[in-house]
Motif scaffolding. Structure first.
Motif, PDB file in Angstrom:
ATOM      1  N   GLY A  11      29.973  28.797  38.658  1.00  0.00           N
ATOM      2  CA  GLY A  11      29.774  30.054  39.369  1.00  0.00           C
ATOM      3  C   GLY A  11      30.850  30.272  40.408  1.00  0.00           C
ATOM      4  N   ALA A  12      30.758  31.419  41.024  1.00  0.00           N
ATOM      5  CA  ALA A  12      31.713  31.757  42.064  1.00  0.00           C
ATOM      6  C   ALA A  12      31.398  30.967  43.335  1.00  0.00           C
ATOM      7  CB  ALA A  12      31.656  33.249  42.354  1.00  0.00           C
ATOM      8  N   GLY A  13      32.419  30.538  44.022  1.00  0.00           N
ATOM      9  CA  GLY A  13      32.234  29.802  45.257  1.00  0.00           C
ATOM     10  C   GLY A  13      31.892  30.725  46.411  1.00  0.00           C
ATOM     11  N   PHE A  14      31.697  30.101  47.566  1.00  0.00           N
ATOM     12  CA  PHE A  14      31.301  30.858  48.752  1.00  0.00           C
ATOM     13  C   PHE A  14      32.375  31.871  49.152  1.00  0.00           C
ATOM     14  CE2 PHE A  14      31.377  31.398  53.359  1.00  0.00           C
ATOM     15  CZ  PHE A  14      30.078  31.828  53.605  1.00  0.00           C
ATOM     16  N   LEU A  15      33.631  31.444  49.191  1.00  0.00           N
ATOM     17  CA  LEU A  15      34.713  32.334  49.615  1.00  0.00           C
ATOM     18  C   LEU A  15      34.918  33.475  48.629  1.00  0.00           C
ATOM     19  CD1 LEU A  15      37.345  29.793  50.986  1.00  0.00           C
ATOM     20  CD2 LEU A  15      35.751  31.226  52.273  1.00  0.00           C
ATOM     21  N   THR A  16      34.787  33.176  47.334  1.00  0.00           N
ATOM     22  CA  THR A  16      34.916  34.237  46.332  1.00  0.00           C
ATOM     23  C   THR A  16      33.793  35.252  46.479  1.00  0.00           C
ATOM     24  OG1 THR A  16      35.983  32.718  44.782  1.00  0.00           O
ATOM     25  CG2 THR A  16      35.032  34.738  43.864  1.00  0.00           C
ATOM     26  N   GLY A  17      32.568  34.747  46.665  1.00  0.00           N
ATOM     27  CA  GLY A  17      31.443  35.661  46.860  1.00  0.00           C
ATOM     28  C   GLY A  17      31.602  36.500  48.105  1.00  0.00           C
ATOM     29  N   LEU A  18      32.086  35.881  49.192  1.00  0.00           N
ATOM     30  CA  LEU A  18      32.304  36.631  50.426  1.00  0.00           C
ATOM     31  C   LEU A  18      33.352  37.723  50.221  1.00  0.00           C
ATOM     32  CD1 LEU A  18      31.805  37.001  53.447  1.00  0.00           C
ATOM     33  CD2 LEU A  18      33.525  35.232  53.875  1.00  0.00           C
ATOM     34  N   ARG A  19      34.426  37.403  49.507  1.00  0.00           N
ATOM     35  CA  ARG A  19      35.474  38.396  49.266  1.00  0.00           C
ATOM     36  C   ARG A  19      34.952  39.545  48.408  1.00  0.00           C
ATOM     37  NH1 ARG A  19      38.508  38.972  44.949  1.00  0.00           N
ATOM     38  NH2 ARG A  19      37.959  36.892  44.167  1.00  0.00           N
ATOM     39  N   VAL A  20      34.207  39.213  47.361  1.00  0.00           N
ATOM     40  CA  VAL A  20      33.696  40.245  46.454  1.00  0.00           C
ATOM     41  C   VAL A  20      32.723  41.167  47.172  1.00  0.00           C
ATOM     42  CG1 VAL A  20      32.246  40.629  44.426  1.00  0.00           C
ATOM     43  CG2 VAL A  20      34.050  38.907  44.364  1.00  0.00           C
ATOM     44  N   PHE A  21      31.789  40.609  47.924  1.00  0.00           N
ATOM     45  CA  PHE A  21      30.766  41.442  48.539  1.00  0.00           C
ATOM     46  C   PHE A  21      31.264  42.127  49.807  1.00  0.00           C
ATOM     47  CE2 PHE A  21      28.039  38.627  45.953  1.00  0.00           C
ATOM     48  CZ  PHE A  21      27.486  39.624  45.170  1.00  0.00           C
ATOM     49  N   SER A  22      32.274  41.578  50.448  1.00  0.00           N
ATOM     50  CA  SER A  22      32.911  42.305  51.555  1.00  0.00           C
ATOM     51  C   SER A  22      33.612  43.540  51.028  1.00  0.00           C
ATOM     52  CB  SER A  22      33.911  41.393  52.283  1.00  0.00           C
ATOM     53  OG  SER A  22      33.262  40.308  52.899  1.00  0.00           O
ATOM     54  N   ALA A  23      34.332  43.369  49.900  1.00  0.00           N
ATOM     55  CA  ALA A  23      35.005  44.525  49.288  1.00  0.00           C
ATOM     56  C   ALA A  23      33.983  45.554  48.821  1.00  0.00           C
ATOM     57  CB  ALA A  23      35.862  44.054  48.117  1.00  0.00           C
ATOM     58  N   ARG A  24      32.862  45.085  48.259  1.00  0.00           N
ATOM     59  CA  ARG A  24      31.817  46.015  47.813  1.00  0.00           C
ATOM     60  C   ARG A  24      31.258  46.814  48.973  1.00  0.00           C
ATOM     61  NH1 ARG A  24      26.234  45.297  48.277  1.00  0.00           N
ATOM     62  NH2 ARG A  24      25.003  46.685  46.929  1.00  0.00           N
ATOM     63  N   SER A  25      30.953  46.116  50.072  1.00  0.00           N
ATOM     64  CA  SER A  25      30.378  46.793  51.228  1.00  0.00           C
ATOM     65  C   SER A  25      31.370  47.764  51.866  1.00  0.00           C
ATOM     66  CB  SER A  25      29.921  45.749  52.256  1.00  0.00           C
ATOM     67  OG  SER A  25      29.274  46.348  53.345  1.00  0.00           O
ATOM     68  N   LEU A  26      32.643  47.370  51.912  1.00  0.00           N
ATOM     69  CA  LEU A  26      33.658  48.260  52.483  1.00  0.00           C
ATOM     70  C   LEU A  26      33.826  49.520  51.634  1.00  0.00           C
ATOM     71  CD1 LEU A  26      36.403  45.739  53.648  1.00  0.00           C
ATOM     72  CD2 LEU A  26      35.156  47.356  55.095  1.00  0.00           C
ATOM     73  N   LYS A  27      33.851  49.355  50.316  1.00  0.00           N
ATOM     74  CA  LYS A  27      33.971  50.522  49.439  1.00  0.00           C
ATOM     75  C   LYS A  27      32.778  51.459  49.616  1.00  0.00           C
ATOM     76  CE  LYS A  27      36.734  48.295  45.823  1.00  0.00           C
ATOM     77  NZ  LYS A  27      36.743  47.809  44.414  1.00  0.00           N
ATOM     78  N   LYS A  28      31.594  50.870  49.679  1.00  0.00           N
ATOM     79  CA  LYS A  28      30.389  51.676  49.871  1.00  0.00           C
ATOM     80  C   LYS A  28      30.416  52.383  51.210  1.00  0.00           C
ATOM     81  CE  LYS A  28      25.356  51.285  49.565  1.00  0.00           C
ATOM     82  NZ  LYS A  28      24.218  50.353  49.330  1.00  0.00           N
ATOM     83  N   SER A  29      30.914  51.694  52.233  1.00  0.00           N
ATOM     84  CA  SER A  29      30.982  52.278  53.566  1.00  0.00           C
ATOM     85  C   SER A  29      31.974  53.436  53.617  1.00  0.00           C
ATOM     86  CB  SER A  29      31.370  51.199  54.577  1.00  0.00           C
ATOM     87  OG  SER A  29      31.535  51.748  55.863  1.00  0.00           O
TER      88      SER A  29
END
Length: 272
Positions: A17-35
């Motif tokens: 699976g994706a590691g912690f840093l990868t998950g943080l990068r993916v979901f930070s980008a998701r939240s920023l796009k949504k914002s």
């Protein structure tokens, strides 16, 4: 044994699976796009602090005399309070989007995917920090445009901004917790509404000693007062004294308690 049988009997590689840093990068980008796609919320996060600063400076600055310096002195007095007030409104958006992720089942869907689910919450925190950092930069730019001046060193200005960002991070974590435990996005927004009044009952917009005696005790000892006082002192080239360490202690204490509660609540909430 045939080649086909050998292939079938060979163990398949374990799924990674994706590691912690990868998950943080993916979901930070998701939240920023949504914002950034939510233009109204982004516009309010940027324009609200500017309007607050202009209103308090040009409407009330002539009536509230701070040190006999008129509007310019009041502008220097009120700047950190404006930034922190707007940061509270900006961080409250985190409670809404976290509650949406919980109530729509997005958090539970992550349990079937190779992502650490907690990185969703951290991604929202990163997004909130970015939004508020933009709003803070705009407030400072407009403040200098309308007459804010300071004799602070670069280190003092960075210290002031750093303390403001530390408070933004603390209140973002609190709003993320409220979004996690709330039953709906609307109730999440309502729970945090009381936190948005703290800057008004502090030293942010008027000296504490000008308030009624029964209110001064609360205003003097609530967390926003040392944060604002320390930020103001650094921003204006003065010594923050003990207020700086008290403010940092408040911020770290809030984050420690909120993270501990989330660590207890989050697994149960996601598993529902």
């Amino acid at each position: 044994m045939s080649v086909v049988q050998s292939v079938r009997s060979a163990p398949s590689p374990a799924a990674t699976g994706a590691g912690f840093l990868t998950g943080l990068r993916v979901f930070s980008a998701r939240s920023l796009k949504k914002s950034f796609r939510d233009g109204e919320s982004l516009l309010m996060a940027i324009l609200l602090p500017v309007f607050l600063m202009l209103i308090f400076t040009f409407v009330m600055g002539g009536a509230i005399d701070v040190g006999g310096g008129g509007r310019q002195a009041y502008l220097a007095y009120v700047m950190p309070a404006v930034v922190l007030t707007a940061a509270g409104f900006g961080a409250s958006y985190t409670a809404v989007v976290v509650s949406q992720d919980v109530t729509t089942g997005f958090m539970n869907r992550l349990r079937t995917m190779p992502f650490p689910a907690v990185t969703v919450l951290l991604g929202h925190a990163v997004s909130s920090m970015v939004r508020n950092l933009i709003a803070t930069a705009v407030v400072f730019a407009v403040g200098f445009r309308v007459g804010f001046r300071t004799e602070a060193s670069a280190g003092q200005l960075l210290g002031s901004v750093g303390l403001i960002l530390l408070w933004i991070l603390a209140i973002t974590v609190i709003f993320a917790l409220l979004g996690l435990v709330a039953g709906s996005p609307e109730s999440a927004n309502g729970y945090g509404f009381v936190l948005l009044f703290l800057p008004y009952v502090s030293s942010g917009f008027a000296p504490v000693e000008t308030m009624p005696g029964w209110l001064q005790g609360f205003a003097q000892h609530q967390p926003m007062t040392p944060v604002i006082d320390a930020s103001r002192a650094l921003m204006n080239g003065q010594d923050a004294g003990a207020d700086l360490w008290i403010a940092v202690a408040w911020c770290l204490g809030f984050m420690a308690v909120a993270v501990w509660i989330m660590a207890v609540v989050f697994p149960r909430k996601v598993a529902r």
